[in-house]
Write an enzyme that holds these catalytic residues in place. Sequence first.
Site, short mmCIF file in Angstrom:
data_model
loop_
_atom_site.label_atom_id
_atom_site.label_comp_id
_atom_site.label_asym_id
_atom_site.label_seq_id
_atom_site.Cartn_x
_atom_site.Cartn_y
_atom_site.Cartn_z
N PHE A 237 -4.59 5.91 -10.44
CA PHE A 237 -4.26 7.24 -10.96
C PHE A 237 -3.02 7.18 -11.87
O PHE A 237 -3.08 7.53 -13.05
CB PHE A 237 -4.02 8.17 -9.76
N ASN B 39 -7.02 -9.47 -7.73
CA ASN B 39 -6.49 -8.94 -6.49
C ASN B 39 -5.23 -9.75 -6.22
O ASN B 39 -5.31 -10.95 -5.99
CB ASN B 39 -7.51 -9.12 -5.36
N TYR C 274 3.31 2.87 6.64
CA TYR C 274 3.41 2.86 5.17
C TYR C 274 4.87 2.98 4.74
O TYR C 274 5.40 2.17 3.98
CB TYR C 274 2.59 4.02 4.63
N ASN D 219 4.95 13.38 -4.68
CA ASN D 219 3.68 14.08 -4.88
C ASN D 219 3.34 14.33 -6.35
O ASN D 219 3.38 15.46 -6.83
CB ASN D 219 3.68 15.42 -4.12
N TRP D 220 3.01 13.24 -7.04
CA TRP D 220 2.54 13.34 -8.43
C TRP D 220 1.08 13.75 -8.38
O TRP D 220 0.28 13.08 -7.71
CB TRP D 220 2.67 12.00 -9.14
N ASP E 84 4.44 13.66 10.97
CA ASP E 84 4.63 14.09 9.58
C ASP E 84 6.09 14.38 9.31
O ASP E 84 6.88 14.59 10.23
CB ASP E 84 3.79 15.35 9.33
#
Length: 389
Positions: free
Chosen positions: A28, A76, A185, A214-215, A337
Amino acid sequence: MANGAGRVDLDGKPIKPMTICMIGAGGFIGSHLCEKLLTETPHKVLALDVYNDKIKHLLEPDTAEWKDRIQFHRINIKHDSRLEGLVKMADLTINLAAICTPADYNTRPLDTIYSNFIDALPVVKYCSENNKRLIHFSTCEIYGKTIGSFLPKDHPLREDPSFYVLKEDVSPCIFGSIEKQRWSYACAKQLIERLVYAEGAENGLEFTIVRPFNWIGPRMDFIPGIDGPSEGVPRVLACFSNNLLRREPLKLVDGGESQRTFIYIKDAIEAVLLMIENPERANGHIFNVGNPNNEVTVRQLAEMMTKVYAKVSGEGAIESPTVDVSSKEFYGEGYDDSDKRIPDMTIINRQLGWNPKTSLWDLLESTLTYQHRTYAEAVKKATSKPVAS
């Protein structure tokens, strides 16, 4: 100004054309960055990735204007001996490769840790050993939870920005317990940041670390069952887009109470280009890249996307636009979260003079117009297929 004639950096010095080794160029962010580099600068791109679907339009034979400025290498980075040679050929390496979908952090914690830490080690090592500059993409997740989240719900200090605004150089990084595998992560990403920073301190590596908040925008993630696995769970924008396209209620995890800031990909890419072309101002820095003005709860985001989609698609909203689900039901055991993620923008503003421009409504309108145009027909076909008995 694709030829780049007369382009100067922020200090008025001419910008020399460079060769950029971009790892994860087919994703993306990579696809938008490749577009920007090819259309607005004279730089060359060595595009490394396993997939190239999102940059196919840049690799077509008829894009003659830049065909000698982009080369795609299907690699890869996990186990490819060509990697060091490509890093050596370039002036700058940008590492975008990552597993960065929350649904994977719980269910594939090992892949997540390997992808974000172990697989990135050789990239850092090759840049350091060959005196090559590195722009490494990290994440706003490395901050974990805010200090404010540990205060009682109605505590006045929760409203004090110093308890929730995230600063690159002073905010602590607070993760949940080890059983909460969601932090696999963030922890891997934080450790590679520490390693990059240490290479800079001990071995003189020229680095810049980017922490995206948060693009979002066109080509983000995938729509399950259309251009991704039907069981796949992409990030929130694509999840909600998928529900809107299928006219299903948007699923709000734990009531959608988490707060997030969203930034338009095109604004964010402007910031990255400034880092690429102003090494003297960017080297040695960690930059938050987000839009603090676009803060909403996930529930508000769902309501806004429902309105915007009704506008761009010409279809009315469905009867019950949202439904609450538990995080355990949605993400599985071990989910946790962060409450809020608001970036402090002081450093990027001081170093690069950059500010985001696009409002949340405008970026959603542009993104959902793209989603509708790209996927509406395919989703209609997929949902109207007769079920085999």
